[in-house]
Enzyme design. Structure first.
Site, PDB file in Angstrom:
ATOM      1  N   ASP A 402      25.002  33.452  13.815  1.00  0.00           N
ATOM      2  CA  ASP A 402      25.384  34.338  14.674  1.00  0.00           C
ATOM      3  C   ASP A 402      25.398  33.851  16.182  1.00  0.00           C
ATOM      4  O   ASP A 402      24.423  33.243  16.348  1.00  0.00           O
ATOM      5  CB  ASP A 402      24.042  35.256  14.547  1.00  0.00           C
ATOM      6  CG  ASP A 402      24.004  36.521  15.543  1.00  0.00           C
ATOM      7  OD1 ASP A 402      24.987  37.261  15.404  1.00  0.00           O
ATOM      8  OD2 ASP A 402      23.110  36.738  16.196  1.00  0.00           O
ATOM      9  N   ASP A 404      25.254  34.286  19.917  1.00  0.00           N
ATOM     10  CA  ASP A 404      24.547  35.193  21.001  1.00  0.00           C
ATOM     11  C   ASP A 404      24.556  34.684  22.190  1.00  0.00           C
ATOM     12  O   ASP A 404      23.758  34.297  22.844  1.00  0.00           O
ATOM     13  CB  ASP A 404      23.068  35.342  20.811  1.00  0.00           C
ATOM     14  CG  ASP A 404      22.550  36.559  21.337  1.00  0.00           C
ATOM     15  OD1 ASP A 404      23.259  37.234  22.180  1.00  0.00           O
ATOM     16  OD2 ASP A 404      21.146  36.875  21.272  1.00  0.00           O
ATOM     17  N   GLU A 406      25.120  34.911  26.128  1.00  0.00           N
ATOM     18  CA  GLU A 406      24.834  36.108  26.900  1.00  0.00           C
ATOM     19  C   GLU A 406      25.121  35.684  28.494  1.00  0.00           C
ATOM     20  O   GLU A 406      24.152  35.219  28.993  1.00  0.00           O
ATOM     21  CB  GLU A 406      23.391  36.618  26.603  1.00  0.00           C
ATOM     22  CG  GLU A 406      23.016  37.239  25.361  1.00  0.00           C
ATOM     23  CD  GLU A 406      21.668  37.732  25.306  1.00  0.00           C
ATOM     24  OE1 GLU A 406      21.229  38.315  26.365  1.00  0.00           O
ATOM     25  OE2 GLU A 406      21.217  38.015  24.168  1.00  0.00           O
ATOM     26  N   TYR A 482      20.467  48.928  23.438  1.00  0.00           N
ATOM     27  CA  TYR A 482      19.297  49.017  24.340  1.00  0.00           C
ATOM     28  C   TYR A 482      19.392  48.184  25.361  1.00  0.00           C
ATOM     29  O   TYR A 482      20.243  47.633  25.698  1.00  0.00           O
ATOM     30  CB  TYR A 482      18.095  48.411  23.455  1.00  0.00           C
ATOM     31  CG  TYR A 482      18.031  47.167  22.518  1.00  0.00           C
ATOM     32  CD1 TYR A 482      18.331  45.963  23.322  1.00  0.00           C
ATOM     33  CD2 TYR A 482      18.636  47.280  21.173  1.00  0.00           C
ATOM     34  CE1 TYR A 482      18.754  44.651  22.419  1.00  0.00           C
ATOM     35  CE2 TYR A 482      18.875  46.084  20.558  1.00  0.00           C
ATOM     36  CZ  TYR A 482      18.978  45.196  21.015  1.00  0.00           C
ATOM     37  OH  TYR A 482      19.192  43.662  20.495  1.00  0.00           O
TER      38      TYR A 482
END
Length: 645
Positions: A402, A404, A406, A482
């Site tokens: 995965d 991720d 950012e 979120y």
């Protein structure tokens, strides 16, 4: 008492008899009232030769005209003050205390400046961080000051399905963004001249209008146009994925072990676990070490678990080749054979070296090979005097990777390297991961998945992701649902709202639905989009009640105290906090206000609403951050399970 009354009466008569000479009024010093400006209690403005003071939050309510009682008429005054943005500069004046995001424009020292990523307190023209682009002296190709934009034209409906309406219109001169209204209620703020409205009822008629907006107000209204949804075109096939993040560090203060997923009934209701996180070093390789803030080999595969802590009730022994969380995850998979486990690379703190690692074909190849060797082949290093590790020691623990990162080409953690070419390099990196995973599948006879965590902010999507080009290589992606707002901002707001909230004072309006529409419009298949939901809440303190008595959209004094972090607490903690809870099913929101603290979070009722949204829109499932936030009864996972059926 009689003497006091006589003296007071004489004073009053003397005042009444005094002549009021011309020029006795004070000069108007408060800024001119603007219909597009947000005002809070105590703010003063000038309007129609009077000074007015706001009693509470307001926008667009004209002093002396509105009947809401929000404005107090303090006194007449002489002469209007100079407008705050006099001259050709139309964007808000830069303020050191304001948080700006990539794409925001400000005026400073007679120039217009464009923010490239998140920033606060970095002065345009002075800071050396490169966050601000100088777009030139104010007025170049900009509309005159104090003029709202032109009215948009050409509003049309270009496509409808059973739950979606697609709108298009012509750009309006001077527009910064557009307000979209459905049946009279604002449903979106669009930064482009189109909008896809989803989650609608089949075979239903809706009326739409659009207004343009800039710093000086809104335009006239375009429309209305009427759209009727079509029940002959299904939105897509819902895919029931349930993806939960297990945090490496949760085994410490939170005392949340892998076996807790069995005890609270979570494991049997999941399809995937993402293990957070794997790190990338300065050489562009996946690695694991024991160093605070850099890696935790002890938690990953060296720590021995007791029989009571273990998934199968069997204690680890000192010299076994795999211990720690990795071994417990392997045991969990044996107990639940359909469960898949992925290693999640990066995260907020460990995305620092992604840009360098993705920079060239060689660096991409080396990064991917190192991650596959470490996590999928399971070649863990033996280190620190511990016997665990060795070639193939973790083989079979992880079923995929995965990503991720950012964020590519956008501001994330301050230590990150950020390049404009990150966008194209990410596409090449995704292709490289899929290519090497395919080779590994041929070698081992196993299937390996590739997924990613993607942002909700349309500006970050535009800057860093070639959506239509990367999606074919992913099994699915999880979309941030979120952290839309938090105590890094001074004003309370929703952190995970399902739909846009009317009255939101933010310069950019976020929602789950807005993010999903953005990805679909850029070519993402709906059934590959997994919606993220929070197992925690965001909180502020020093919050006034505001006009509605609920603390929403009110200023604060800072972050509310949290168990592990200021402004942050787990659901299992927030659910026991005292105060009044407010729910808005139209926006898909829940918040708690106790007269001082304000908390925005998801509970079982709200999660069931979100599960209906996921199913009705043919999306690819749900993702939870993070599994340690649920209570010991598994209330949140039970709601998700019930909502998805």
């Amino acid at each position: 008492m009689i003497l006091v009354a006589i003296v007071s009466l004489m004073a009053l008569l003397a005042f009444a008899a005094s002549p009021v000479t011309a020029g006795a009024q004070e000069q108007c010093t408060a800024p001119l009232w603007s219909s597009s400006e947000v005002y809070v209690g105590g703010d003063q403005v000038t309007h129609d030769g009077h000074t007015w003071e706001a009693n509470w939050w307001t926008q667009g309510e004209e002093p002396g005209v509105t009947t809401s009682g929000v404005w107090n008429d303090l006194a007449p005054c002489e002469g209007d003050p100079d407008p705050p943005d006099a001259g050709p500069c139309i964007h808000p004046v830069w303020d050191a205390a304001t948080v700006y995001l990539g794409g925001d424009r400000v005026t400073h020292d007679g120039h217009t400046w464009l923010a490239k990523w998140w920033t606060q307190g970095e002065e345009p023209g002075v800071t050396t961080s490169g966050v601000w682009d100088d777009e030139g002296v104010c007025g170049d190709d900009e509309p005159p000051p104090d003029e709202p934009p032109d009215t948009p034209t050409g509003l049309t409906v270009t496509a409808t399905t059973d739950s979606t309406v697609s709108l298009d219109w012509d750009d309006a001169a001077g527009a910064d963004d557009y307000l979209v209204f459905r049946d009279g209620d604002q449903v979106a703020t669009s930064t482009s001249s189109n909008f896809i409205d989803s989650g609608l009822s089949p075979s239903t008629q809706y009326s739409y209008t659009v207004q343009a907006r800039n710093a000086h107000g809104t335009s006239g209204t375009a429309g209305p146009v009427v759209a009727t949804t079509d029940d002959d075109q299904p939105p897509g096939q819902f895919v029931d994925r349930r993806v939960g993040y297990f945090t490496q560090w949760g085994i410490y203060g939170r005392d949340f072990m892998v076996n807790d997923l069995v005890l609270n009934g979570t494991a049997e209701k999941l399809t995937h676990i993402n293990y957070a996180f794997g790190n990338i070093n300065a050489d562009g390789e996946c690695f694991i070490v024991n160093q605070t803030g850099v890696g935790d080999a002890w938690a990953d595969y060296q720590r021995g678990f007791t029989a009571a802590e273990s998934v199968d009730g069997v204690a680890d022994v000192w010299d076994q080749e795999l211990k720690g969380n990795f071994n417990q995850l392997r045991k969990l998979k044996e107990m639940f054979p359909g469960l898949k486990v992925q290693i999640s690379l990066g995260g907020w703190t460990w995305s620092e070296n992604f840009s360098d690692a993705a920079l060239t074909a060689q660096s991409r190849s080396e990064l991917v090979a190192s991650c596959i060797d470490l996590y999928l082949r399971g070649d863990l290093p033996i280190q620190g005097g511990e016997p665990a590790g060795g070639p193939g020691s973790a083989f079979g623990v992880f079923d995929g990777i995965d990503l991720d990162w950012e964020w590519p080409a956008s501001e994330g953690h301050p230590h990150n390297t950020v390049r404009p070419e990150d966008r194209e390099n990410l596409t090449a990196l995704v292709q490289e991961f899929r290519s090497q995973l395919d080779d590994l599948e041929a070698e081992t006879g196993r299937d390996y998945s590739l997924t990613a965590f993607l942002p909700a902010d349309p500006r970050k999507i535009e800057a860093g992701f070639e959506v239509d080009q990367i999606m074919p290589y992913f099994d699915f992606v999880t979309v941030q649902g979120y952290d839309f707002h938090g105590a890094w901002e001074n004003t309370t707001n929703h952190q995970s709202n399902l739909f846009p909230a009317p009255g939101d004072p933010s310069p950019v309006t976020f929602s789950v639905d807005t993010a999903i529409i953005e990805y679909v419009s850029r070519g993402a298949p709906a059934d590959k989009l997994v919606v993220g939901v929070p197992y925690y809440g965001r909180g502020w303190t020093g919050v006034s009640a505001g006009p509605n008595g609920d603390g929403l959209f009110q200023s604060s004094s800072g972050a509310a105290p949290g168990t592990w972090e200021a402004g942050y607490d787990d659901y299992k903690v927030i659910k026991n906090k005292s105060g009044t809870r407010f729910r808005d099913s139209q926006t898909g929101t829940l918040w708690l206000y106790d007269g001082n603290q304000f908390w925005t979070y998801d509970d079982p009722v709200l999660l069931e609403q979100k599960m209906s949204y996921i199913q009705n829109n043919g999306l690819g499932g749900v993702m939870m951050w993070s599994l340690d936030g649920d209570d010991t009864q598994g209330s949140l996972i039970d709601a998700i399970d019930a909502g998805l059926g």
